[in-house]
Design an enzyme around this catalytic site. Structure first.
Site, mmCIF file in Angstrom:
data_model
loop_
_atom_site.group_PDB
_atom_site.id
_atom_site.type_symbol
_atom_site.label_atom_id
_atom_site.label_comp_id
_atom_site.label_asym_id
_atom_site.label_seq_id
_atom_site.Cartn_x
_atom_site.Cartn_y
_atom_site.Cartn_z
ATOM 1 N N ASP A 1 0.747 -1.345 -0.653
ATOM 2 C CA ASP A 1 -0.146 0.073 -0.116
ATOM 3 C C ASP A 1 0.800 1.287 -0.204
ATOM 4 O OD1 ASP A 1 -2.671 -1.880 0.354
ATOM 5 O OD2 ASP A 1 -1.019 -2.071 2.273
ATOM 6 N N HIS B 1 -4.770 -3.724 5.689
ATOM 7 C CA HIS B 1 -4.429 -3.133 4.539
ATOM 8 C C HIS B 1 -5.729 -4.437 4.287
ATOM 9 C CE1 HIS B 1 -2.664 -4.777 1.051
ATOM 10 N NE2 HIS B 1 -3.181 -6.282 1.144
#
Ligand code: NAD
Ligand code: LMR
Length: 328
Positions: free
Chosen positions: A159, A187
């Site tokens: 990410d 996440h």
């Protein structure tokens, strides 16, 4: 000759495993002077495929590769492990959220945590990649009472790298000119990529974030939903970029983060930034001397606070769900 580092990779016959093992063996993860011994842990049905990967590893004649063993028993697979990459888990398909995998995958991480507790080396470092990564890391850590909670981490580096790339593209600068970005929380689609403390092309990230429409309707959702966009486009979840992020995470953990920058990692919370203790949540982190430190003292305004709180609330829900399933 330096003693080889034992690296266990679970799910070694899977698509991330295939993108990861060759880079570890080449020295990309632990540096050009550190030999590695690979332990591949798979389920019995996938051992043959893992053997094929091991044959290919042999065929690369990597000077740093001291050997490859293949196991389907976690006790043997984590014997003496210094670095454990817990990748083996089912990926989501189109239309699923990562949390939908809790029931299917959660059961993998308790026994692996226990095996790490009982068999790994004292300095073991664990990175959970298999989804939902944060809560799976929580499950694994909860089954390893003799291992420090700071040794269990979850991967939000993908990410982070996605956010670097999006911010660089927006500002028209190379990714190397984007620093001090943060991924907060889970996440998952609720994660919060934070530009407010970043530097982008020598300017404060807040200058980019001034365009709130771009920030809230483009940057944040593009980063947070990138996994689903990849599944949609490729017909399979991210693999090479996930393997690359795992390499980045472990390399920085072991060898340190660059001066003047930080990265993001899912760590067992000790209460920093109001994240309840005992959740595995993503924070801004630096590493030196082989240990992560949460960057402290960042001001969090109302805009960011609301988004961090929403992602943390989802982590609390996931913890409740795995409690209800008897996984912790
Ligand atoms: P894959 O299906 O290609 O491979 C998974 C492998 O895990 C298979 O070979 C399977 O046999 C193995 N496996 C299953 N149970 C196991 C167990 N108990 N022990 C050892 N091995 C086991 O999947 P993939 O694309 O490699 O993805 C793996 C996981 O990583 C998925 O859960 C995916 O969602 C996740 N992922 C996470 C991130 C992240 O950023 N955190 C990024 C990409 C993928
Ligand atoms: C990703 O972020 O690419 C992975 O977690 C795979 C997924 O399910 O999105």
């Amino acid at each position: 000759m330096t003693t080889p580092v034992n690296v266990t990779v679970t799910g070694a016959a899977g698509q991330i495993g295939y993108a990861l093992l060759f880079r570890i063996a080449s020295g990309a993860m632990l540096g050009p002077d550190t030999p590695v011994r690979l332990r591949l842990l798979e389920i019995p049905q996938a051992v043959k495929a893992a053997e094929g990967t091991a044959m290919e590893l042999d065929d690369c004649a990597f000077p740093l590769l001291d050997g490859v063993d293949i196991h389907d028993d976690p006790a043997r697979g984590f014997e003496g492990t210094n670095v454990a990459l817990l990748v083996g888990a089912r990926p989501r398909g189109p239309g699923m959220e990562r949390a939908d995998l809790l029931e299917a995958n959660g059961g993998i991480f308790g026994p692996q945590g226990r095996a790490i507790n009982d068999h790994a080396a004292d300095d073991v470092r664990v990175l959970v990649v298999g989804n939902p990564a944060n809560t799976n890391a929580l499950i694994a850590a909860s089954h390893a009472p003799d291992v420090g909670k700071d040794r269990f981490t979850a991967m939000t580096r993908l990410d982070h790298n996605r956010a670097l790339s999006q911010a660089a593209a927006r500002a028209g600068v190379p990714v190397s000119q984007v620093k001090r970005l943060t991924i907060w929380g889970n996440h998952s689609a609720s994660q919060y990529p934070d530009l407010f403390h970043a530097e982008v092309g020598g300017r404060p990230g807040a200058a980019l974030a001034v365009d709130r429409a771009w920030l809230t309707e483009d940057f944040v959702p593009t980063v947070a939903k990138r996994g689903a966009a990849i599944i949609d486009a490729r017909g399979a979840s991210s693999a090479a970029s996930a393997a690359n992020a795992a390499i980045d995470h472990v390399r920085d953990w072991v060898l340190g983060t660059p001066e003047g920058d930080w990265t993001s990692a899912g760590l067992w919370s000790t209460g920093a930034y109001g994240v309840p203790e005992g959740l595995v949540s993503s924070f801004p982190v630096t590493s030196s001397g082989g240990a992560w430190d949460v960057v402290d003292g960042l001001e969090v305004d109302d805009f960011s606070r609301a988004r961090i709180d929403a992602s943390v609330a989802e982590l609390v829900e996931e913890r409740e769900a795995v409690r209800a399933l008897g996984l912790i």
